[in-house]
Design a protein around this motif. Structure first.
Motif, PDB file in Angstrom:
ATOM      1  N   LEU A 154       0.824  -1.211   0.000  1.00 28.44           N
ATOM      2  CA  LEU A 154       0.000   0.000   0.000  1.00 28.44           C
ATOM      3  C   LEU A 154       0.860   1.264   0.000  1.00 28.44           C
ATOM      4  O   LEU A 154       0.545   2.247  -0.676  1.00 28.44           O
ATOM      5  N   GLU A 188       0.860   4.498  -2.586  1.00 23.71           N
ATOM      6  CA  GLU A 188       0.771   5.879  -2.118  1.00 23.71           C
ATOM      7  C   GLU A 188       1.959   6.693  -2.617  1.00 23.71           C
ATOM      8  O   GLU A 188       1.829   7.874  -2.942  1.00 23.71           O
ATOM      9  N   VAL A 218       1.700   7.411  -6.498  1.00 25.64           N
ATOM     10  CA  VAL A 218       0.794   8.516  -6.803  1.00 25.64           C
ATOM     11  C   VAL A 218       1.539   9.850  -6.822  1.00 25.64           C
ATOM     12  O   VAL A 218       1.190  10.763  -7.569  1.00 25.64           O
ATOM     13  N   LEU A 219       2.574   9.941  -5.991  1.00 27.90           N
ATOM     14  CA  LEU A 219       3.290  11.205  -5.834  1.00 27.90           C
ATOM     15  C   LEU A 219       4.408  11.385  -6.851  1.00 27.90           C
ATOM     16  O   LEU A 219       4.995  12.461  -6.943  1.00 27.90           O
ATOM     17  N   SER A 220       4.720  10.324  -7.579  1.00 33.26           N
ATOM     18  CA  SER A 220       5.918  10.360  -8.411  1.00 33.26           C
ATOM     19  C   SER A 220       5.617  10.808  -9.835  1.00 33.26           C
ATOM     20  O   SER A 220       4.643  10.385 -10.449  1.00 33.26           O
ATOM     21  N   ASN A 221       6.479  11.658 -10.364  1.00 31.99           N
ATOM     22  CA  ASN A 221       6.384  12.049 -11.771  1.00 31.99           C
ATOM     23  C   ASN A 221       7.448  11.373 -12.610  1.00 31.99           C
ATOM     24  O   ASN A 221       7.568  11.636 -13.803  1.00 31.99           O
ATOM     25  N   TYR A 237      -7.020   3.903  -6.878  1.00 33.22           N
ATOM     26  CA  TYR A 237      -6.012   4.847  -7.374  1.00 33.22           C
ATOM     27  C   TYR A 237      -6.367   5.308  -8.777  1.00 33.22           C
ATOM     28  O   TYR A 237      -5.684   4.965  -9.743  1.00 33.22           O
ATOM     29  N   ASP A 250      -5.875   7.988 -10.127  1.00 36.64           N
ATOM     30  CA  ASP A 250      -4.851   8.830 -10.738  1.00 36.64           C
ATOM     31  C   ASP A 250      -3.607   8.046 -11.142  1.00 36.64           C
ATOM     32  O   ASP A 250      -2.619   8.633 -11.574  1.00 36.64           O
ATOM     33  N   GLU A 291       9.357  15.158  -6.517  1.00 36.78           N
ATOM     34  CA  GLU A 291       8.386  15.895  -5.700  1.00 36.78           C
ATOM     35  C   GLU A 291       8.023  15.070  -4.470  1.00 36.78           C
ATOM     36  O   GLU A 291       7.171  14.202  -4.503  1.00 36.78           O
ATOM     37  N   VAL A 292       8.711  15.337  -3.386  1.00 36.00           N
ATOM     38  CA  VAL A 292       8.364  14.624  -2.146  1.00 36.00           C
ATOM     39  C   VAL A 292       7.946  15.591  -1.061  1.00 36.00           C
ATOM     40  O   VAL A 292       7.988  16.785  -1.222  1.00 36.00           O
ATOM     41  N   MET A 302       2.364  17.703  -4.437  1.00 39.22           N
ATOM     42  CA  MET A 302       1.535  16.558  -4.034  1.00 39.22           C
ATOM     43  C   MET A 302       0.838  15.927  -5.231  1.00 39.22           C
ATOM     44  O   MET A 302       0.003  15.044  -5.050  1.00 39.22           O
ATOM     45  N   ASN A 303       1.232  16.398  -6.426  1.00 38.80           N
ATOM     46  CA  ASN A 303       0.735  15.762  -7.651  1.00 38.80           C
ATOM     47  C   ASN A 303      -0.782  15.791  -7.803  1.00 38.80           C
ATOM     48  O   ASN A 303      -1.384  14.828  -8.275  1.00 38.80           O
ATOM     49  N   ARG A 357      -9.611   5.521   1.041  1.00 38.12           N
ATOM     50  CA  ARG A 357      -9.758   5.541  -0.414  1.00 38.12           C
ATOM     51  C   ARG A 357     -11.078   4.905  -0.846  1.00 38.12           C
ATOM     52  O   ARG A 357     -11.603   5.232  -1.903  1.00 38.12           O
ATOM     53  N   GLU A 380       4.373  16.796   4.692  1.00 38.89           N
ATOM     54  CA  GLU A 380       5.577  15.973   4.522  1.00 38.89           C
ATOM     55  C   GLU A 380       5.813  15.610   3.062  1.00 38.89           C
ATOM     56  O   GLU A 380       6.927  15.271   2.689  1.00 38.89           O
ATOM     57  N   ILE A 381       4.779  15.626   2.251  1.00 38.43           N
ATOM     58  CA  ILE A 381       4.960  15.248   0.851  1.00 38.43           C
ATOM     59  C   ILE A 381       4.817  16.451  -0.086  1.00 38.43           C
ATOM     60  O   ILE A 381       4.577  16.287  -1.273  1.00 38.43           O
ATOM     61  N   GLY A 382       4.960  17.633   0.454  1.00 38.10           N
ATOM     62  CA  GLY A 382       4.938  18.820  -0.398  1.00 38.10           C
ATOM     63  C   GLY A 382       3.842  19.803  -0.011  1.00 38.10           C
ATOM     64  O   GLY A 382       3.094  19.586   0.944  1.00 38.10           O
TER      65      GLY A 382
END
Lengths: 434, 434
Positions: free
Chosen positions: A142, A146, A149-152, A191, A193, A433-434, B1-2, B67, B96-98
């Motif tokens: 999980l 999560e 989702v945040l990664s480009n 998810y 997105d 982007e973290v 945070m995308n 979710r 914490e994630i942006g």
């Protein structure tokens, strides 16, 4: 360890798995003092660990308090500790909470993951032999999504959605199937997105078929089932290294992944102290005779996965599964009182009732001694056998209800990160982007 | 945070408790982009945490994936993180994630334990506001008994079997009752080598009655119920310190104990960034007007425990309970679209449906606005209300089945130490045989 002295003979059982608790139940009211020791205060129904890892069942549904197993048994004691060493000279065990003399010792410590000496894989891969390990896998799966989702970064996102399972025995096959069903029924909805079609499940097997302890028919059927669920099955491939990001194999194929689950081998979880001559070195199992007596000792026994009883039918010992463990526990429960009374014990004969594995919804394979079948009926048989094997009425009822619910709703509500699992090596990833 | 940019207005909701998810559900298909943020990936049904702590229910039965709450809602996003700060100047949150820009911000971060500045108690006592904390309490209770079995020091053994609960609100009362029932029905059977009659449960209350937010009739009845179960109720007593072994109080009474569970106060769990003038300093709640707008801001709202709406009936804000939280979430769900359309929002009016607490088997107290009752019928009402308030059919069914089983069998099978809780200070104990 605060066990009172007794005029009765003291039997110390190390391990509350299938072998240990079957034996303990048999020893009730046999004029013995019995001490059951385990590093957990519960029995684990290991065949369903993969459902805990994939959110289909709660941990409590496949665990059973060990103190409850022996509740009301006179002169029975449970101790929660890890046995560090066996001192055969002085007939005592050495544990974290002190030493304990035994008259008879039964080693039922089961098995643990075998990484065949590869420390790097051991450090970076996940193992699934205990409830905490299964919960770690659940959290990691999980957390990966999560994080995805945040990664480009496409390659990072794909690595987070890439699952590599090493070893296509029952555990690997069942876990691969459950992951494939999570992908299909849940993750796309959870998810929106993410492009969940990018999620890949790789099952890697060193031999030339999956479930290689089962019939060829069952191997072929389960491989077809896995493929129908979208699992990538790789045969004749060995994993050589995993640095936390890249899996390399002996055939050159590489996998970029944040998650390797290692089910490719088990070994005996043996406390130290037994002479090397009593052990089968590579697999760390204990050599026993037909009465489960450890070679070289009259009063030490080993049962279950840890015991290697070499017979003409099983030259490398019996399979490390629940059935032999329970049968050996039950027999020793009858033999120990006989031995105490100077009577002749009965030799162990394995009654192979067959084996089975489930791949997914309506998909399972069953090998009975004379008949092999698969598909929906096999799946029903698999469920009934596992349901009735669970200890305790409440666990049976809760598991049954979860299965009915999950089946009807195509759902698994246990997708909860209760204790986050901190990955050790994937943090080397650079996330923009973290 | 995308979170993708959108032409719609963005509503950011911090917190997936009762207030946050009630609001989120209302905002579905309202032509808004909604981002729900929580530090857990699940909603927690807090009223039943005490049953997780005492092994009556599994954690998964009172948790629900966030979710899944917003599954299928168009332009809804969930993010798993902790919000560190609100930057009202730039209309963004810092996590914490942006960072994330908001058009409208809803703070629904709930409450946390209030130790009133006593760092020593905070370090040594247990808190029970989250699932991991409840599981820690469960582990600690069981570890205490496992340790008591090993001890030959009477004072140590008694301290391990001594439980001090500070605060006699619903949580303290319900936990005290559940512990008393564990003692009576389970622990004596599980630990035949301990004298469980030595186990003591102390409930300490600073005021002159238990459940002091309920009617006098209910206070008296619940105190009588607690005493009938063997709980020691101490009134007009304040805990001053707890060093991990000894509790001292303002009236001189001391308690030797390995376990203090602190339920004596809550405070808002407020991210930093709001001006001091928007906060009620002592309890850390956020001042809001009748539309749950944070004082000084048009586009920031606070709902639930964190919000302090001072009204003639509630000069210190509404009680920090599920009912006002859900009602405020529901109303804001209607008001936000109105505000966006330039229409007049509706002011909040609390509909007090009453309150209740359960002490044990067949023992509960219920205050309806005009009628107070207790005993078996109250207990049935308590169960039905909690059952129907749980989110999700599966959770309702599993909890119901557990309750039926526990009731019939006088049992709680969740007495599992899955993750041991390492006590920080009780290790100062010297154990003669460890």
């Amino acid at each position: 360890m605060n066990i009172p002295n007794s005029t009765k003979q003291r039997v110390v059982i190390i391990g509350g798995g299938f072998a240990g608790i079957t034996l303990a139940k048999q020893l009730n009211r046999q004029n013995l003092q019995v001490v059951l020791i385990d590093k957990h205060n519960y029995h684990t129904f290991q065949p369903l660990l993969y459902q805990v890892a994939t959110g289909g069942l709660e941990a409590g549904s496949i665990a059973y308090p060990l103190r409850k197993v022996i509740q009301g048994f006179p002169d029975f004691y449970f101790r929660l500790t890890t046995v560090k060493e066996i001192d055969t000279q002085n007939q005592k065990i050495i544990s974290e909470i002190g030493d304990l003399h035994y008259d008879y010792l039964v080693i039922a410590t089961g098995s643990k993951t075998n990484y065949f000496g590869n420390k790097e894989i051991e450090r970076n891969a996940m193992s699934m032999k205990t409830i905490p390990q299964s919960l770690n896998i659940r959290s990691l799966i999980l957390e990966n999504f999560e994080q995805a989702v945040l990664s480009n970064d496409t390659s990072e996102r794909n690595a987070l959605m890439n699952f590599v399972l090493v070893g296509a025995g029952p555990t690997g096959v069942e876990l691969a199937g459950a992951l494939a069903e999570m992908k299909r029924a849940i993750l796309q909805k959870d998810y929106p997105d993410l492009d969940i079609q990018k999620m890949q499940i790789h099952l890697i097997q060193s031999g030339d078929r999956v479930l290689n302890t089962m019939s060829e028919k069952s191997s072929a059927a389960s491989e077809a089932f896995l493929k129908s669920l979208g699992v990538n099955v790789w045969k004749n491939m060995r994993v050589q290294s995993y640095d936390g990001r890249t899996v390399t194999t002996n055939v050159g194929t590489q996998f970029e992944t944040a998650t390797v689950i290692w089910t490719a081998g088990v070994q005996g979880a043996c406390p130290v102290g037994l002479p090397a001559s009593s052990l089968v070195s590579q697999v760390n199992r204990i050599r026993v005779n037909a009465f489960n007596q450890v070679l070289g000792f009259d009063n030490i026994f080993a049962i279950g996965d840890i015991a290697s009883m070499e017979t003409p039918d099983f030259p490398q010992g019996h399979p490390m599964m629940a059935q032999p463990a329970m049968q050996q526990g039950a027999l020793l429960g009858k033999n120990l009182p006989k031995i105490l009374q100077g009577k002749t014990p009965e030799p162990f004969v394995y009654n192979d009732k067959g084996s089975m594995a489930t791949i997914g919804r309506n998909l399972a394979v069953v090998d009975l001694p004379k008949y092999h079948f698969n598909g929906f009926f096999a799946w029903v048989v698999w469920m009934l056998v596992h349901l009735f094997s669970l200890i305790g009425f409440k666990n049976k009822a809760v598991v049954f209800m979860n299965w009915v619910y999950n089946y009807i709703r195509f759902d698994r509500e246990g997708r909860l990160i209760v204790r986050p699992f901190k990955k050790k090596s994937f943090s080397t990833f650079t996330t923009d982007e973290v």
